[in-house]
Motif scaffolding. Structure first.
Motif, short mmCIF file in Angstrom:
data_model
loop_
_atom_site.label_atom_id
_atom_site.label_comp_id
_atom_site.label_asym_id
_atom_site.label_seq_id
_atom_site.Cartn_x
_atom_site.Cartn_y
_atom_site.Cartn_z
N ARG A 1 47.52 42.14 30.93
CA ARG A 1 47.70 40.73 30.58
C ARG A 1 47.94 39.89 31.84
N MET A 2 48.62 40.46 32.83
CA MET A 2 48.84 39.74 34.09
C MET A 2 47.53 39.45 34.82
N HIS A 3 46.53 40.27 34.58
CA HIS A 3 45.25 40.09 35.29
C HIS A 3 44.61 38.74 35.03
N ALA A 4 44.99 38.09 33.93
CA ALA A 4 44.46 36.75 33.66
C ALA A 4 44.89 35.77 34.75
N SER B 1 51.65 35.21 46.51
CA SER B 1 52.21 33.96 47.02
C SER B 1 53.23 33.46 46.02
N ASN B 2 53.99 32.45 46.41
CA ASN B 2 54.97 31.86 45.50
C ASN B 2 54.29 31.32 44.24
N GLN B 3 53.12 30.74 44.42
CA GLN B 3 52.40 30.18 43.28
C GLN B 3 51.94 31.27 42.31
N SER B 4 51.39 32.35 42.86
CA SER B 4 50.92 33.42 41.98
C SER B 4 52.08 34.09 41.25
N LEU B 5 53.21 34.24 41.93
CA LEU B 5 54.37 34.85 41.29
C LEU B 5 54.96 33.94 40.22
N SER C 1 53.29 32.03 38.27
CA SER C 1 52.45 32.14 37.07
C SER C 1 52.73 33.41 36.29
N LEU C 2 53.41 34.38 36.93
CA LEU C 2 53.70 35.65 36.28
C LEU C 2 55.09 35.72 35.66
N VAL C 3 55.87 34.65 35.79
CA VAL C 3 57.25 34.66 35.30
C VAL C 3 57.36 35.08 33.84
N PRO C 4 56.54 34.55 32.91
CA PRO C 4 56.67 34.97 31.51
C PRO C 4 56.45 36.48 31.32
N TYR C 5 55.53 37.05 32.09
CA TYR C 5 55.25 38.48 31.97
C TYR C 5 56.38 39.31 32.56
#
Length: 376
Positions: free
Chosen positions: A22-25, A132-136, A138-142
């Motif tokens: 799911r993170m791959h999205a 990066s901070n931005q990519s991480l 986006s992963l907070v909910p996961y």
């Protein structure tokens, strides 16, 4: 009752694999997700689940947080630690291992429970400069879902054991020795389970569950009369039947506990059932209550059986004094040669003799039995 865990769940490693997909999205380059729990009592980070590694030698890793400066700082500040290229960190054994597996970048996200640091989610990719901070962000909910999944699995086992401990504590037969027996059993079974983990493909989650459940394995004995528990004479046929009824008592009590916490459909419940039902079976079929043989006896039950026999031999009884660790291991070897117990489980104890002595010293018997051990 408000139970803070999933009522139905797959093994934790499988859950991490699904969450990674799911993170791959948002971050398709993620190739591995893992979680390391923090043990505050020992200041250690211990692996608990992994989306990719299956073998114990690859999966299991533990280290004192105080020795890991960058991770210690990340935990204290509550910010991720990112390594853009692992090739520049070869001095660390674990990073060297990850490099050999082909990983080049890493992110460690600290997790907190009730505002206290509880562990790290680790992300790895085969390419450098992925996180990066931005990519991480986006992963907070996961990450939150992953953390809840880990805590959920652990909480199921913890809740069952806490309920069982309360029942034992309320029994007339409960004593400090009952408590210490449980703690010794937890330590011994963990030693054995870790030793056999690779051969039998156990993961950290299963090892921890077996060790936790072992400390309340004999809960059914709380239903036996005191005269039977403290009897110093050999049991007659009828007394033996009554004494063995504690297995049915324990199964019934554990079933009621599991029901009271919502009957969760979790992998750990299968391990609990194996321990409660088959812990007194011998591999040659001479055990009870079913007379199972060989592979019919589940691994979790074989582990607890060896730990329980060792603890019985190394503690004083009303009819004999305790064996030394060395003598107890020799007696266990005789049982292996007779085909009664698992030889690899005994090998595990033999390989950790100094630790076994430390456990016995930490959780001693009540005063009054005497301080000196007599050889069997």
């Amino acid at each position: 009752m408000n139970n803070h865990y999933f009522q139905t769940a797959k093994p934790l490693n499988q859950q991490l694999q699904q969450l990674m997909q799911r993170m791959h999205a948002h971050a398709p380059q993620i190739a591995r997700v893992s979680y390391a729990k923090y043990n505050r009592d020992t200041d250690t980070l211990v692996t608990y689940a992994d989306s990719e590694f299956q073998l114990w030698s690859e999966l299991h890793h533990e280290k004192r947080l105080s020795k890991l400066d960058h991770l210690k700082r990340a935990a204290a500040m509550g910010i991720p630690r990112v390594i853009d290229d692992l090739a520049y960190m070869k001095h660390c054994d674990r990073i060297g291992f990850l490099l050999n597996k082909g990983y080049r970048s890493s992110a460690a996200i600290p997790c907190f429970q009730n505002h206290r640091f509880s562990g790290f989610v680790f992300l790895n990719a085969y390419e450098p400069n992925v996180f990066s901070n931005q990519s991480l962000m986006s992963l907070v909910p996961y990450i939150e879902m992953l953390q809840f999944a880990v805590e959920s699995q652990s909480q199921v086992v913890k809740t069952i054991v806490e309920f069982a401990d309360r029942l034992r504590t309320g029994s007339n037969l409960f004593s400090r020795d009952s408590y210490y027996h449980g703690r010794r059993m937890r330590a011994y079974t963990k030693v054995i389970a870790q030793y056999v983990a690779e051969r039998h493909q156990l993961d950290d989650e299963q090892v921890e569950a077996i060790a936790m459940f072992a400390q309340v394995h004999d809960i059914g004995k709380t239903q036996l009369p005191e005269s039977m528990i403290y009897n110093s004479e050999p049991f007659g046929p009828q007394e033996l039947i009554s004494a063995r009824s504690h297995i049915d008592n324990g199964i019934k009590m554990m079933d009621e506990i599991v029901s009271s916490v919502g009957s969760p459909n979790h992998p750990s419940i299968a391990l609990l059932n194996q321990i409660m039902r088959f812990q007194y079976e011998y591999l040659d079929g001479s055990g009870y209550p079913y007379g199972f043989q060989g592979e019919e006896v589940p691994l979790a039950a074989r582990i607890v059986a060896v730990a329980n026999i060792f603890d019985s031999m190394t503690t004083h009884k009303s009819y004999r004094q305790a064996c030394s660790v060395t003598s107890a291991l020799l007696e266990l070897e005789k049982m292996v040669l007779q085909g009664k117990i698992d030889g690899q489980c005994v090998d595990a104890l033999r390989s950790s003799q100094m630790y076994l002595k430390q456990v016995i010293q930490k959780y001693p018997e009540p005063e009054g039995w005497g301080a000196d051990n007599t050889e069997c």
